[in-house]
Design an enzyme around this catalytic site. Structure first.
Site, PDB file in Angstrom:
ATOM      1  N   CYS A   1     -19.654   1.004  -2.810  1.00 49.73           N
ATOM      2  CA  CYS A   1     -19.770   0.419  -4.159  1.00 49.73           C
ATOM      3  C   CYS A   1     -21.010   0.850  -4.935  1.00 49.73           C
ATOM      4  O   CYS A   1     -20.887   1.432  -6.008  1.00 49.73           O
ATOM      5  CB  CYS A   1     -19.727  -1.105  -4.058  1.00 49.73           C
ATOM      6  SG  CYS A   1     -18.108  -1.694  -3.534  1.00 49.73           S
TER       7      CYS A   1
ATOM      8  N   ALA B   1     -36.725  -3.227   2.685  1.00 51.74           N
ATOM      9  CA  ALA B   1     -36.907  -1.786   2.479  1.00 51.74           C
ATOM     10  C   ALA B   1     -36.123  -1.023   3.536  1.00 51.74           C
ATOM     11  O   ALA B   1     -35.965  -1.479   4.667  1.00 51.74           O
ATOM     12  CB  ALA B   1     -38.393  -1.453   2.560  1.00 51.74           C
ATOM     13  N   GLY B   2     -35.609   0.122   3.179  1.00 49.16           N
ATOM     14  CA  GLY B   2     -34.805   0.904   4.127  1.00 49.16           C
ATOM     15  C   GLY B   2     -34.605   2.323   3.639  1.00 49.16           C
ATOM     16  O   GLY B   2     -35.370   2.824   2.805  1.00 49.16           O
TER      17      GLY B   2
ATOM     18  N   ASP C   1       0.853  -1.194   0.000  1.00 44.69           N
ATOM     19  CA  ASP C   1       0.000   0.000   0.000  1.00 44.69           C
ATOM     20  C   ASP C   1       0.881   1.234   0.000  1.00 44.69           C
ATOM     21  O   ASP C   1       2.006   1.204   0.521  1.00 44.69           O
ATOM     22  CB  ASP C   1      -0.944   0.015   1.210  1.00 44.69           C
ATOM     23  CG  ASP C   1      -2.205   0.827   0.936  1.00 44.69           C
ATOM     24  OD1 ASP C   1      -3.270   0.209   0.727  1.00 44.69           O
ATOM     25  OD2 ASP C   1      -2.118   2.082   0.898  1.00 44.69           O
TER      26      ASP C   1
ATOM     27  N   GLU D   1     -18.651  -6.154   2.517  1.00 47.14           N
ATOM     28  CA  GLU D   1     -18.080  -5.787   3.814  1.00 47.14           C
ATOM     29  C   GLU D   1     -18.985  -6.329   4.910  1.00 47.14           C
ATOM     30  O   GLU D   1     -20.203  -6.395   4.761  1.00 47.14           O
ATOM     31  CB  GLU D   1     -17.958  -4.264   3.925  1.00 47.14           C
ATOM     32  CG  GLU D   1     -16.838  -3.726   3.061  1.00 47.14           C
ATOM     33  CD  GLU D   1     -16.822  -2.207   2.987  1.00 47.14           C
ATOM     34  OE1 GLU D   1     -17.347  -1.545   3.889  1.00 47.14           O
ATOM     35  OE2 GLU D   1     -16.272  -1.691   2.001  1.00 47.14           O
TER      36      GLU D   1
ATOM     37  N   PHE E   1     -32.113  -9.097  -0.724  1.00 46.53           N
ATOM     38  CA  PHE E   1     -32.104  -7.704  -1.185  1.00 46.53           C
ATOM     39  C   PHE E   1     -33.505  -7.136  -1.391  1.00 46.53           C
ATOM     40  O   PHE E   1     -33.728  -6.295  -2.248  1.00 46.53           O
ATOM     41  CB  PHE E   1     -31.253  -7.556  -2.471  1.00 46.53           C
ATOM     42  CG  PHE E   1     -29.817  -7.261  -2.144  1.00 46.53           C
ATOM     43  CD1 PHE E   1     -29.026  -8.239  -1.575  1.00 46.53           C
ATOM     44  CD2 PHE E   1     -29.275  -6.016  -2.354  1.00 46.53           C
ATOM     45  CE1 PHE E   1     -27.715  -7.983  -1.215  1.00 46.53           C
ATOM     46  CE2 PHE E   1     -27.961  -5.736  -2.001  1.00 46.53           C
ATOM     47  CZ  PHE E   1     -27.185  -6.723  -1.438  1.00 46.53           C
TER      48      PHE E   1
HETATM   49  N1  LIG Z   1     -15.247  -2.389  -0.395  1.00 47.93           N
HETATM   50  C1  LIG Z   1     -15.976  -3.338  -0.953  1.00 47.93           C
HETATM   51  O1  LIG Z   1     -16.887  -3.914  -0.339  1.00 47.93           O
HETATM   52  C2  LIG Z   1     -15.715  -3.768  -2.376  1.00 47.93           C
HETATM   53  C3  LIG Z   1     -16.308  -4.945  -2.875  1.00 47.93           C
HETATM   54  C4  LIG Z   1     -16.035  -5.325  -4.181  1.00 47.93           C
HETATM   55  C5  LIG Z   1     -15.216  -4.536  -4.983  1.00 47.93           C
HETATM   56  N2  LIG Z   1     -14.664  -3.395  -4.474  1.00 47.93           N
HETATM   57  C6  LIG Z   1     -13.773  -2.606  -5.352  1.00 47.93           C
HETATM   58  O2  LIG Z   1     -12.427  -2.855  -4.948  1.00 47.93           O
HETATM   59  C7  LIG Z   1     -11.633  -1.688  -5.124  1.00 47.93           C
HETATM   60  C8  LIG Z   1     -10.960  -1.324  -3.803  1.00 47.93           C
HETATM   61  O3  LIG Z   1     -11.979  -0.979  -2.870  1.00 47.93           O
HETATM   62  P1  LIG Z   1     -11.670  -0.836  -1.308  1.00 47.93           P
HETATM   63  O4  LIG Z   1     -12.977  -0.666  -0.629  1.00 47.93           O
HETATM   64  O5  LIG Z   1     -10.770  -1.926  -0.890  1.00 47.93           O
HETATM   65  O6  LIG Z   1     -10.870   0.557  -1.313  1.00 47.93           O
HETATM   66  P2  LIG Z   1      -9.966   1.153  -0.144  1.00 47.93           P
HETATM   67  O7  LIG Z   1      -9.988   2.624  -0.338  1.00 47.93           O
HETATM   68  O8  LIG Z   1     -10.354   0.576   1.167  1.00 47.93           O
HETATM   69  O9  LIG Z   1      -8.494   0.591  -0.468  1.00 47.93           O
HETATM   70  C9  LIG Z   1      -7.714   1.007  -1.539  1.00 47.93           C
HETATM   71  C10 LIG Z   1      -6.258   1.045  -1.066  1.00 47.93           C
HETATM   72  O10 LIG Z   1      -5.406   1.228  -2.185  1.00 47.93           O
HETATM   73  C11 LIG Z   1      -4.310   2.015  -1.767  1.00 47.93           C
HETATM   74  N3  LIG Z   1      -3.637   2.546  -2.956  1.00 47.93           N
HETATM   75  C12 LIG Z   1      -4.047   3.524  -3.806  1.00 47.93           C
HETATM   76  N4  LIG Z   1      -3.159   3.676  -4.803  1.00 47.93           N
HETATM   77  C13 LIG Z   1      -2.192   2.773  -4.613  1.00 47.93           C
HETATM   78  C14 LIG Z   1      -0.987   2.422  -5.322  1.00 47.93           C
HETATM   79  N5  LIG Z   1      -0.621   3.049  -6.469  1.00 47.93           N
HETATM   80  N6  LIG Z   1      -0.204   1.443  -4.828  1.00 47.93           N
HETATM   81  C15 LIG Z   1      -0.548   0.807  -3.686  1.00 47.93           C
HETATM   82  N7  LIG Z   1      -1.662   1.082  -2.977  1.00 47.93           N
HETATM   83  C16 LIG Z   1      -2.469   2.056  -3.433  1.00 47.93           C
HETATM   84  C17 LIG Z   1      -4.934   3.044  -0.855  1.00 47.93           C
HETATM   85  O11 LIG Z   1      -3.984   3.645   0.002  1.00 47.93           O
HETATM   86  C18 LIG Z   1      -5.955   2.184  -0.096  1.00 47.93           C
HETATM   87  O12 LIG Z   1      -5.394   1.654   1.083  1.00 47.93           O
HETATM   88  C19 LIG Z   1     -12.576  -0.625  -5.669  1.00 47.93           C
HETATM   89  O13 LIG Z   1     -12.500  -0.614  -7.066  1.00 47.93           O
HETATM   90  C20 LIG Z   1     -13.934  -1.115  -5.220  1.00 47.93           C
HETATM   91  O14 LIG Z   1     -14.960  -0.658  -6.064  1.00 47.93           O
HETATM   92  C21 LIG Z   1     -14.890  -3.001  -3.196  1.00 47.93           C
END
Ligand SMILES: NC(=O)c1ccc[n+]([C@@H]2O[C@H](COP(=O)([O-])OP(=O)(O)OC[C@H]3O[C@@H](n4cnc5c(N)ncnc54)[C@H](O)[C@@H]3O)[C@@H](O)[C@H]2O)c1
Length: 448
Positions: free
Chosen positions: A263, A255-256, A30, A155, A252
């Site tokens: 996302c 209702a809420g 990260d 999540e 899903f």
């Molecule tokens: N959160 C969810 O429930 C979920 C579910 C499915 C898909 N997604 C998708 O997954 C992706 C990530 O989501 P998230 O919730 O984990 O985001 P997040 O913001 O929690 O995590 C992203 C991380 O990437 C790091 N980062 C950014 N640029 C970087 C780089 N160049 N090198 C290394 N690290 C870097 C950031 O510091 C951050 O810690 C998104 O595209 C999201 O749409 C999320």
């Protein structure tokens, strides 16, 4: 196999820990030094049930490491996952791909030997082509393929979702890439998780189509709930009545206050933009996004109506801030809109959330925070349940009533039964169940 996970947020950290638990050797990278320092010290930067234990176990057993320095883990990896954020781009709603593109440039510089670069981030159709172009331009000599492997975890149940997925989608168009990806997920498909191998563009679109469909389902039942309130029907019974039909399904249909989170809001917008750019607009999803946006603030007006038409000078207790239970994630949480509408109407807000208050403090101003649900309720003119944390499901109602200044509860998650609440002496309002709310109040309040 050796895996480098670029981005150690909700998706990267959970996926990395789970891959390590399958027996792969994983390094989570990260750019945020505080996040990596916390992980190296054994502290979790996010709240996700079971994650701390899973990470600790795999670190102890030597399969999971953390770093800010991407070069070495990428050089050693069979697969490099891009799991960085893809938020909405300010101003137009397109997915902001700057983090993905930066990660591709960083990866390009470090590649050694044949490597599969995998986008796990949710990215618009064609992003894989762009990632491939970026790497190819920087490193014409590199041996690599770019695959898409969208993530479907939720999540709050992320580890179970990753380890027992409904399906795994792999968009890969070369045999070596498919081989690496199937080897990575072998422990899962031995457990019979369906593994779909598609073209890269198909995989990218599948993720957006899934989220847009789920957002549509939620919005559909929310609008049916509004109609239930007007006509004196019960949305929970309607949901059960339609959900038992296998063609519809019961999930899903709760209702809420409208969907939120990291996302659905941004992914529906990004899909809308992509569809418009390709001259194939998805009007249904455009409507869903707009209905949902208005709904979140309308929930503030619903609370104002429950308070007799005005909240000026009144104290409102808010239970639950995160966009759903079992996470500390506040991104696009409905609570933000509800609280904003109430503050605009002149209310004083006191809130409690078991995990979300730290993140909320950065997003909300003028909110007081309590140490537990009862301290939150004390002296309030109304109490609003915004997120259905388990701990709010069995509140001591007698104690609650004695603490509240007025016995008004607005339950935006239908946690309680209207009859029970009436018997306990509350003026209780919920979603899509007849409750005698004065609609002239609801509709005439121009809080904005
Ligand atoms: N959160 C969810 O429930 C979920 C579910 C499915 C898909 N997604 C998708 O997954 C992706 C990530 O989501 P998230 O919730 O984990 O985001 P997040 O913001 O929690 O995590 C992203 C991380 O990437 C790091 N980062 C950014 N640029 C970087 C780089 N160049 N090198 C290394 N690290 C870097 C950031 O510091 C951050 O810690 C998104 O595209 C999201 O749409 C999320």
């Amino acid at each position: 196999m050796r895996v480098a996970m670029i981005g150690s947020g909700y998706v990267g950290l959970v996926s990395g820990a789970c891959f390590a638990d399958f027996g792969h050797e994983v390094c989570c990278v990260d750019v945020d030094p505080a996040k990596i320092a916390a992980l190296q010290a054994g502290r979790m930067p996010i709240y996700e049930p079971g994650l701390a234990e899973l990470v600790a176990k795999n670190v102890r057993e030597g399969r999971l490491t953390f770093t800010t320095a991407l070069a070495e883990p990428v050089a050693c990896a069979d697969a490099v996952f891009i799991a960085v954020g893809t938020p909405s781009r300010r101003g137009d709603g397109h997915a902001d791909l700057s983090y993905v593109h930066q990660a591709a440039r960083d990866i390009a510089a470090a590649l050694r030997g044949y490597t599969v670069v995998v986008t796990k981030s949710t990215v618009p159709v064609g992003t894989g082509d762009e990632v491939e172009r970026i790497i190819r331009e920087a490193r014409p000599d590199a041996r690599f393929d770019v695959a898409s492997n969208p993530e479907f975890l939720r999540e709050g149940a992320a580890i179970a979702d990753f380890k027992r997925p409904d399906r795994i989608v792999i968009g890969a168009e070369s045999e070596p890439a498919v081989d690496v990806m199937t080897a990575l997920y072998r422990p899962l498909y031995l457990n019979q998780a369906p593994l779909l191998v598609t073209s890269r563009r198909t995989a990218e679109l599948t993720k957006y189509a899934a989220n847009a469909f789920l957002a549509t389902k939620i919005t559909f039942i929310n609008e049916i709930a509004d109609l239930c309130e007007r006509v004196g029907a019960n949305v929970q019974d309607v949901a059960r009545g339609i959900g038992l039909d296998n063609r519809i399904g019961s999930k899903f249909l709760h209702a809420g206050p409208g969907y939120g989170g990291s996302c659905f809001p941004k992914d529906t917008l990004a899909l809308i933009k992509t569809a418009q750019d390709y001259a194939a607009p998805i009007r249904l999803v455009e409507t869903v996004a707009s209905v949902n946006e208005q709904r979140k603030r309308a929930m503030g007006r619903k609370v104002i109506a429950a308070c007799g038409g005005s909240v000026r000078g009144k104290r409102i207790a808010i239970l639950g801030l995160t966009f759903k239970p079992n996470t500390d994630d506040m991104r696009d949480a409905p609570s933000l809109s509800v609280i904003g509408a109430l503050q605009d109407g002149g209310a004083e807000i006191r809130a409690y959330d078991p995990e979300g208050m730290e993140a909320a403090k950065a997003l909300l101003s003028g909110v007081g925070y309590a140490g537990d649900p009862y301290a939150c309720a004390e002296g309030a003119d109304a109490l609003v349940i915004v997120t259905e944390w388990d701990m709010f499901r069995a509140l001591d109602l007698t104690r609650l009533k004695s603490l509240l200044k007025a016995p008004v509860i607005v339950d935006l998650r239908n946690v309680y039964r209207p009859d029970d609440m009436k018997q306990n002496g509350f003026q209780y309002h919920s979603i899509g169940r007849p409750d005698g709310l004065d609609w002239s109040n609801y509709q005439s309040i121009a809080a904005e």
